[in-house]
Design a protein around this motif. Structure first.
Motif, PDB file in Angstrom:
ATOM      1  N   VAL A  41      16.043  45.301  62.390  1.00 49.91           N
ATOM      2  CA  VAL A  41      15.539  46.502  61.715  1.00 49.91           C
ATOM      3  C   VAL A  41      16.228  46.663  60.354  1.00 49.91           C
ATOM      4  O   VAL A  41      15.566  46.864  59.324  1.00 49.91           O
ATOM      5  N   ARG A  52      15.252  44.104  57.667  1.00 51.79           N
ATOM      6  CA  ARG A  52      13.924  44.383  57.090  1.00 51.79           C
ATOM      7  C   ARG A  52      13.971  45.621  56.194  1.00 51.79           C
ATOM      8  O   ARG A  52      13.424  45.622  55.097  1.00 51.79           O
ATOM      9  N   VAL A 103       9.049  49.217  68.030  1.00 50.11           N
ATOM     10  CA  VAL A 103       8.242  49.342  66.800  1.00 50.11           C
ATOM     11  C   VAL A 103       8.443  48.131  65.880  1.00 50.11           C
ATOM     12  O   VAL A 103       7.489  47.438  65.515  1.00 50.11           O
ATOM     13  N   CYS A 104       9.678  47.868  65.541  1.00 52.09           N
ATOM     14  CA  CYS A 104       9.966  46.777  64.605  1.00 52.09           C
ATOM     15  C   CYS A 104      10.243  45.508  65.413  1.00 52.09           C
ATOM     16  O   CYS A 104      11.342  44.965  65.399  1.00 52.09           O
ATOM     17  N   PRO A 141       5.711  43.749  63.634  1.00 49.85           N
ATOM     18  CA  PRO A 141       6.263  45.072  63.306  1.00 49.85           C
ATOM     19  C   PRO A 141       5.120  46.080  63.106  1.00 49.85           C
ATOM     20  O   PRO A 141       4.148  45.792  62.393  1.00 49.85           O
ATOM     21  N   LEU A 142       5.244  47.233  63.768  1.00 53.12           N
ATOM     22  CA  LEU A 142       4.184  48.246  63.690  1.00 53.12           C
ATOM     23  C   LEU A 142       4.559  49.264  62.611  1.00 53.12           C
ATOM     24  O   LEU A 142       4.940  50.401  62.898  1.00 53.12           O
ATOM     25  N   CYS A 143       4.474  48.820  61.358  1.00 54.15           N
ATOM     26  CA  CYS A 143       4.985  49.640  60.245  1.00 54.15           C
ATOM     27  C   CYS A 143       4.314  51.011  60.168  1.00 54.15           C
ATOM     28  O   CYS A 143       4.946  51.999  59.792  1.00 54.15           O
ATOM     29  N   CYS A 158       6.147  53.504  62.157  1.00 52.75           N
ATOM     30  CA  CYS A 158       7.612  53.459  62.004  1.00 52.75           C
ATOM     31  C   CYS A 158       8.111  54.577  61.083  1.00 52.75           C
ATOM     32  O   CYS A 158       7.621  54.721  59.957  1.00 52.75           O
ATOM     33  N   LEU A 191      10.678  54.561  59.464  1.00 55.12           N
ATOM     34  CA  LEU A 191      11.403  53.989  58.321  1.00 55.12           C
ATOM     35  C   LEU A 191      10.466  53.460  57.240  1.00 55.12           C
ATOM     36  O   LEU A 191      10.915  52.998  56.195  1.00 55.12           O
ATOM     37  N   GLU A 192       9.175  53.536  57.500  1.00 53.21           N
ATOM     38  CA  GLU A 192       8.196  52.956  56.564  1.00 53.21           C
ATOM     39  C   GLU A 192       8.405  53.415  55.104  1.00 53.21           C
ATOM     40  O   GLU A 192       8.398  52.582  54.194  1.00 53.21           O
ATOM     41  N   CYS A 213      11.399  51.409  53.733  1.00 53.97           N
ATOM     42  CA  CYS A 213      11.570  49.996  54.081  1.00 53.97           C
ATOM     43  C   CYS A 213      11.014  49.085  52.984  1.00 53.97           C
ATOM     44  O   CYS A 213       9.873  49.243  52.560  1.00 53.97           O
ATOM     45  N   VAL A 242      10.155  45.998  53.114  1.00 56.68           N
ATOM     46  CA  VAL A 242       9.118  45.017  53.478  1.00 56.68           C
ATOM     47  C   VAL A 242       8.018  45.652  54.327  1.00 56.68           C
ATOM     48  O   VAL A 242       7.243  44.935  54.961  1.00 56.68           O
ATOM     49  N   ALA A 243       7.957  46.988  54.342  1.00 60.85           N
ATOM     50  CA  ALA A 243       6.949  47.658  55.178  1.00 60.85           C
ATOM     51  C   ALA A 243       5.548  47.164  54.829  1.00 60.85           C
ATOM     52  O   ALA A 243       5.193  47.063  53.656  1.00 60.85           O
ATOM     53  N   ALA A 288       7.659  40.602  56.296  1.00 68.14           N
ATOM     54  CA  ALA A 288       8.560  41.328  57.211  1.00 68.14           C
ATOM     55  C   ALA A 288       9.031  40.425  58.352  1.00 68.14           C
ATOM     56  O   ALA A 288      10.205  40.445  58.739  1.00 68.14           O
TER      57      ALA A 288
HETATM   58 FE1  SF4 Z   1      10.209  47.243  60.612  1.00 74.04          FE
HETATM   59 FE2  SF4 Z   1      10.197  48.159  58.129  1.00 74.04          FE
HETATM   60 FE3  SF4 Z   1       7.918  47.898  59.387  1.00 74.04          FE
HETATM   61 FE4  SF4 Z   1       9.647  49.775  60.167  1.00 74.04          FE
HETATM   62  S1  SF4 Z   1       8.561  49.690  58.251  1.00 74.04           S
HETATM   63  S2  SF4 Z   1       8.488  48.388  61.498  1.00 74.04           S
HETATM   64  S3  SF4 Z   1      11.584  48.766  59.740  1.00 74.04           S
HETATM   65  S4  SF4 Z   1       9.317  46.265  58.833  1.00 74.04           S
END
Ligand code: SF4
Length: 371
Positions: free
Chosen positions: A157, A160, A204-205, A210-212, A215, A217-218, A221, A223-224, A229
């Motif tokens: 996580v 990324r 999630v990640c 990865p289910l951006c 998420c 953190l999108e 992030c 590399v979202a 990613a």
């Molecule tokens: Fe992973 Fe970033 Fe995507 Fe979140 S947004 S799932 S941390 S790659």
């Protein structure tokens, strides 16, 4: 970078970490996984769950967690158990060193702490079998201390989130991901933030998908929603698996009793029971195997090395085991003065399940016997 610029960069890092911490805490409130060991702050239960869950899936580990708590409801009861009882209950989880360390750590807590689980990170980290990750998890979940719990999921996580090319399997990489996690968790409740990051890593990640869009953190992030990613985290080297060739012998005497041996070597499966075994680092031809059997257990057993055979492959963390099972008969049990690394005994076949066995045996033996 001048002093002012450095201060500005630090401030921006802190601000970003605070925003991330807030998003994580909000997300965790609604989406955190409900797990039995999360409903307690009892360090014994949390420690037990963390050790069981290392290298084990949650659905499999949950049953072991309850079985252990039932058999050993307190640290004292675990400390007083025999190693064999602990290994027997652990059977099926693999990585038996974890079970032995669990037992040793319980004894240490009883002897040195009067049975009270230590409450400082340093003392928790000093327990056998407890590394930085586990110590961080116990310190934060049970005592609310601000320590990160960085495992492989969390490294993924974080690598990324920051698009970090620092390999996770180097000392510098480990330090960096620990630092990044620390920056985030000190901005809020360490227990909640560690668990939120763990859950995002697990659900999630995920490594390949990865289910951006789901998420929290999108927004932060780097590399979202990018195909790159999945290229994170970066690893420096892959340790090749070592091949080992294990030839097990299901040896039955005239009364239908079978021979087993207790493994005394300080390596994999120490203290576990197994069928009499010839180990080799290279594949063996039938003739070579017979010679080894004769050297180890005498001509009578070597004569009988034939009959039914089962072959299987079993992967451990650093080893690939090529297993072959043979069935044969014996008239007397071997003299174990020649083999100080193991201790033989004859038991009735039905009693086999009373002994702690490595997964490589209890997984394949039934199909070998059924055939
Ligand atoms: Fe992973 Fe970033 Fe995507 Fe979140 S947004 S799932 S941390 S790659």
């Amino acid at each position: 970078m001048g002093d002012k610029e450095e201060q500005k960069a630090l401030w921006q890092d802190k601000l970003l970490a605070r925003k991330i911490a807030t998003a994580l805490a909000d997300w965790f409130c609604k989406n955190g996984r409900l797990l039995p060991w999360r409903e307690t702050t009892d360090p014994y239960k949390i420690w037990l769950s963390e050790i069981i869950l290392q290298q084990t899936r949650i659905d499999q580990g949950t049953a072991y967690y309850f079985d252990f708590l039932k058999a050993f409801p307190t640290i004292e009861s675990l400390a007083q158990a025999s190693e064999e009882e602990v290994l027997r209950l652990w059977q099926g989880l693999g990585y038996y060193t974890r079970a032995r360390n669990l037992h040793k750590a319980a004894q240490k807590i009883v002897q040195e702490e009067g049975g009270v689980f230590p409450s400082s990170f340093e003392k928790i980290r000093a327990l056998p079998g407890v590394g930085d990750y586990t110590a961080g998890a116990i310190a934060s979940f049970a005592f609310g201390l601000s320590y990160p719990a960085v495992d492989g999921n969390l490294q993924r996580v974080l690598s990324r989130l920051y698009a970090s090319c620092e390999p996770i399997d180097t000392a510098a990489g480990k330090r960096l991901y620990l630092h990044l996690a620390h920056q985030i968790i000190r901005e809020g409740d360490a227990s909640v933030l560690n668990q939120a990051l763990m859950d995002i890593g697990a659900t999630v990640c995920t490594p390949r998908l990865p289910l951006c869009n789901s998420c929290p953190l999108e927004p932060f992030c780097k590399v979202a929603n990018l195909p790159q990613a999945v290229d994170f985290p970066i690893k420096k080297r892959k340790v090749p698996l070592k091949d080992l060739y294990f030839f097990f012998f299901y040896l039955v005497d005239g009364e239908g009793k079978i021979a087993i041996e207790k493994r005394k070597k300080k390596d994999i499966w120490q203290g576990l029971y197994q069928l009499p075994l010839i180990e080799s680092e290279t594949p063996l031809k039938q003739k070579e195997l017979r010679e080894k059997v004769e050297q180890m257990w005498g001509a009578e057993v070597a004569e009988h090395v034939e009959g039914k055979v089962l072959r299987a492959r079993h992967i451990l963390s650093h080893r690939r085991l090529h297993l072959t099972f043979y069935r044969s008969s014996i008239t007397t049990l071997f003299d174990d003065s020649k083999t100080p690394w193991c201790e033989y005994r004859l038991i009735s076949a039905e009693d086999l399940e009373q002994f702690p066995l490595p997964a490589a045996i209890f997984k394949y033996l039934p199909s070998f016997l059924e055939e």
